[in-house]
Structure formats: structure tokens, C-alpha cells
Design an enzyme around this catalytic site. Structure first.
Site, short mmCIF file in Angstrom:
data_model
loop_
_atom_site.label_atom_id
_atom_site.label_comp_id
_atom_site.label_asym_id
_atom_site.label_seq_id
_atom_site.Cartn_x
_atom_site.Cartn_y
_atom_site.Cartn_z
N HIS A 1 0.75 -1.33 -0.24
CA HIS A 1 0.01 -0.01 0.23
C HIS A 1 1.02 1.24 -0.06
O HIS A 1 2.17 1.31 0.12
CB HIS A 1 -0.86 0.03 1.37
CG HIS A 1 -0.06 0.15 2.55
ND1 HIS A 1 0.34 -0.90 3.00
CD2 HIS A 1 -0.28 1.17 3.40
CE1 HIS A 1 1.01 -0.69 4.29
NE2 HIS A 1 0.31 0.66 4.51
N HIS B 1 1.29 3.92 1.90
CA HIS B 1 1.67 4.67 3.18
C HIS B 1 3.32 4.60 2.95
O HIS B 1 3.92 3.76 2.69
CB HIS B 1 1.41 3.98 4.50
CG HIS B 1 -0.01 4.33 4.91
ND1 HIS B 1 -0.68 3.70 5.76
CD2 HIS B 1 -0.96 5.54 4.44
CE1 HIS B 1 -2.17 4.25 6.03
NE2 HIS B 1 -1.95 5.42 5.24
N ASP C 1 5.88 4.49 4.93
CA ASP C 1 6.79 3.54 5.67
C ASP C 1 6.68 2.21 4.85
O ASP C 1 7.43 1.18 5.47
CB ASP C 1 6.13 3.20 7.08
CG ASP C 1 4.91 2.62 7.37
OD1 ASP C 1 4.12 3.18 6.47
OD2 ASP C 1 4.62 2.15 8.13
N HIS C 2 6.18 1.97 3.72
CA HIS C 2 6.12 0.81 2.74
C HIS C 2 6.66 1.13 1.37
O HIS C 2 6.69 0.16 0.92
CB HIS C 2 4.79 0.31 2.78
CG HIS C 2 4.25 -0.02 4.26
ND1 HIS C 2 4.49 -1.54 4.55
CD2 HIS C 2 3.88 0.34 5.23
CE1 HIS C 2 3.97 -1.75 5.92
NE2 HIS C 2 3.47 -0.61 6.09
N HIS D 1 -7.23 -1.59 5.72
CA HIS D 1 -6.40 -0.51 6.29
C HIS D 1 -7.15 0.86 6.01
O HIS D 1 -8.26 0.76 5.50
CB HIS D 1 -4.92 -0.89 5.89
CG HIS D 1 -3.99 0.03 6.67
ND1 HIS D 1 -4.21 0.05 7.83
CD2 HIS D 1 -3.02 0.78 6.13
CE1 HIS D 1 -3.00 0.93 8.54
NE2 HIS D 1 -2.28 1.16 7.26
N ASP E 1 -0.22 -4.12 6.63
CA ASP E 1 -0.93 -3.31 7.72
C ASP E 1 -2.57 -3.69 7.45
O ASP E 1 -3.11 -3.59 6.29
CB ASP E 1 -0.96 -1.83 7.40
CG ASP E 1 0.56 -1.55 7.77
OD1 ASP E 1 1.35 -2.23 8.09
OD2 ASP E 1 0.78 -0.05 7.76
N HIS F 1 6.30 -5.07 12.17
CA HIS F 1 5.70 -3.79 12.24
C HIS F 1 5.20 -3.38 13.67
O HIS F 1 4.28 -2.83 13.74
CB HIS F 1 4.19 -3.84 11.32
CG HIS F 1 3.93 -2.74 10.75
ND1 HIS F 1 2.87 -1.67 11.35
CD2 HIS F 1 4.33 -1.92 9.52
CE1 HIS F 1 2.58 -0.79 10.65
NE2 HIS F 1 3.50 -0.90 9.54
#
Length: 304
Positions: free
Chosen positions: A63, A65, A67-68, A143, A213, A271
């Protein structure tokens, strides 16, 4: 048995800490090198883990976000500087395609290789990549934005040849492949040697599920039933259940419930929220539900 290994590059959540990098993993299986998520810092972790850049062929983004995926354009640029010529295949939510194209045009010049993007429908459980040795499936998650996990499966090997029996009957090596595929053998005297005497069972096919997530999904176990190793986000412990519900994450206990109900081989937690200076509490909560649970950590190599 060929190696099936997972390199943990980062297993923290959105806020970087001195202890954890954000999400990224590399999977080595059947001579493939695949990446799951590509957060900031991924390039440094690749070097520390001694994973060769040139062998990476496919990147799967769960996805959008940061941090990915914040490390993706930097890694693409670096590959160009290193003289890469092989195509790089990127799989991810459809919204990533136009943004990735814009960044490549803005930040890179004369890249020297082709980046190929494949949109993934995060609402569907389906095979999104397949070759002669493995498949990759998308796993729909829930999410705060479109998100999916990925399930990497080996294809079943053929059985092993019993060389002692083959030598006993003087069966030439040219027939090995036919026998692996189920053929019997007839001797010069007309005796039929059944295939079951000529081979031993194949190694069981292994599988690795990467659940990024997501809020706890009671039905998720059905999609990861019996996998060898499950990585499931476990951002919070029971003490922050309300935060998990608010931000659509899972607790360690909930991750273990999925592992237990799916009958997986082992569970890897990850995570972690930056609020936890010691993740032992998460491990304890998970093991109270599913004993074969473990904490992921950077530079760890998991044998699937």
C-alpha cells in the site's frame, strides 16, 4: 531442498527509531529474488544483508503509506547508477503507477533499464504473478487505504529418483524425467517395475504469507491456510487495543489467532509500534495463543 529464505530488512512501523527500520523484506526462492515493500532505508539494509542488487527482479508493494514505499524511487535510481540493464517489475495498488511514472521522469535521466508496473486489485484474492516454479497471490486486507498482502508459493516438485533401484534394473538416465512424471519401467524380461518403487516422495511445497497493515480479519485464516511461515503485522499489544481499532492495525494476540486458525507452521511478528522499547510483551501475548510465534528483527534470515 533448495533454499527458501526471507531477509528482514525492516520490521518497524511508521515512525523510524534507532532500533528498527520501516517495512521491507527480500525473499529468495528457486533462484528468484523478490522484494516485499520498500521503505526508506531499504538500500542500506540491502547492503548490510549482502543481498545483491542485480538479482532483484520483482518488487511487491502492499500500500502507499510512506513506511512501505518511500524507498522505491531511490532504489530505482541507484540501480540505474549501477548500470542495471534487466527489467525491474513493480507490482502494487493501481494508484502507484502514475506516481511512480512521474517520479521516474522527474528524478532520473537515462535510467538504462525498463521499469514495468503491474496494477494489483487489492480487493481480490488472485494470482498476480506465476512462472514455472512459483506463484504470488494477492491477499485483500483492510487498512486506512487500499492494501493487500502477498502469498508466495512454490510449485510442487517432482518426486526423487531412487538411484539404487534405477541402478539395480539398469535404467538409463535418459528415462529419469519420464519416471519422475509417473512412468513405470519394463525390464527386458517383461517385468513391470511400478513407479512407486522407482521414486521417493517429493519435498513438500513451501509457502510464505506476508500480511501487511490490516485490522484483525476473522476470515483471513482461510486465505493463508496451512502456509509454512506467516508474517503478520502486530503493531500493538493488548494494552493498545483501542489504537489498533482506530488506526486499523492488529495486535500480537490477533496475529496469533490468525496463525492458530490457519494452522501455519510458524508465525513471525513485525511492524512494531515505536511505543514499545521491548517487544517481548508482544511475543508473550502471541505465544499465549500460538506457541510457535517469534519476533522478527533486522538482518534476520528466516528459513521458510
Amino acid at each position: 531442498m533448495e533454499p527458501f529464505k526471507v531477509h528482514i530488512l525492516g520490521c518497524g512501523s511508521a515512525l523510524p527509531t534507532l532500533r528498527h527500520y520501516a517495512s521491507s523484506q527480500v525473499v529468495e526462492v528457486r533462484e528468484h529474488v523478490l522484494m516485499l515493500d520498500c521503505a526508506e532505508g531499504t538500500q542500506m539494509q540491502l547492503r548490510k544483508c549482502r543481498v545483491r542488487f542485480t538479482k532483484l527482479s520483482h518488487v511487491f508493494i502492499t500500500h502507499l503509506h510512506g513506511d512501505h514505499c518511500f524507498g522505491l524511487i531511490g532504489m530505482i535510481s541507484t540501480f540505474g547508477l549501477l548500470g542495471r540493464t534487466a527489467k525491474l517489475h513493480i507490482h502494487g495498488p493501481k494508484e502507484l503507477g502514475p506516481e511512480l511514472d512521474r517520479q521516474i521522469k522527474f528524478y532520473t535521466h537515462d535510467l538504462g533499464y525498463e521499469v514495468v508496473f503491474y496494477p494489483v486489485d487489492t480487493t481480490k484474492h488472485q494470482v498476480i504473478y506465476e512462472d514455472r516454479s512459483l506463484t504470488v497471490e494477492s491477499i485483500p486486507l483492510e487498512h486506512r487505504m487500499p492494501c493487500c498482502g502477498y502469498l508466495i508459493r512454490e510449485k510442487q516438485n517432482l518426486p526423487h529418483i531412487r538411484r539404487d533401484v534405477m541402478d539395480c534394473y539398469g535404467i538409463p538416465s535418459s528415462q529419469y524425467q519420464n519416471i519422475k512424471k509417473g512412468a513405470d519401467w519394463t525390464t527386458a524380461d517383461g517385468e513391470v517395475i511400478p513407479n512407486s518403487r522407482l521414486v521417493s516422495p517429493a519435498d513438500p511445497a513451501r509457502s510464505y504469507a506476508y500480511i501487511s497493515d490490516t485490522r484483525y480479519l476473522p476470515h483471513l485464516h482461510e486465505l493463508v491456510k496451512g502456509v509454512s511461515t506467516l508474517y503478520h503485522e502486530s503493531t500493538y499489544g493488548d494494552d493498545r487495543l483501542q489504537s489498533a481499532e482506530k488506526y486499523m492495525h492488529s495486535t500480537a494476540r490477533q496475529a496469533a489467532m490468525v496463525a492458530r486458525d490457519a494452522g501455519v507452521g510458524k508465525l513471525m511478528l513485525g511492524h512494531y509500534s515505536s511505543r514499545y522499547e521491548d517487544e517481548t510483551v508482544l511475543l508473550q501475548e502471541a505465544r499465549s495463543v500460538f506457541e510457535n510465534s517469534f519476533l522478527s528483527s533486522e538482518k534476520e534470515v528466516i528459513d521458510v
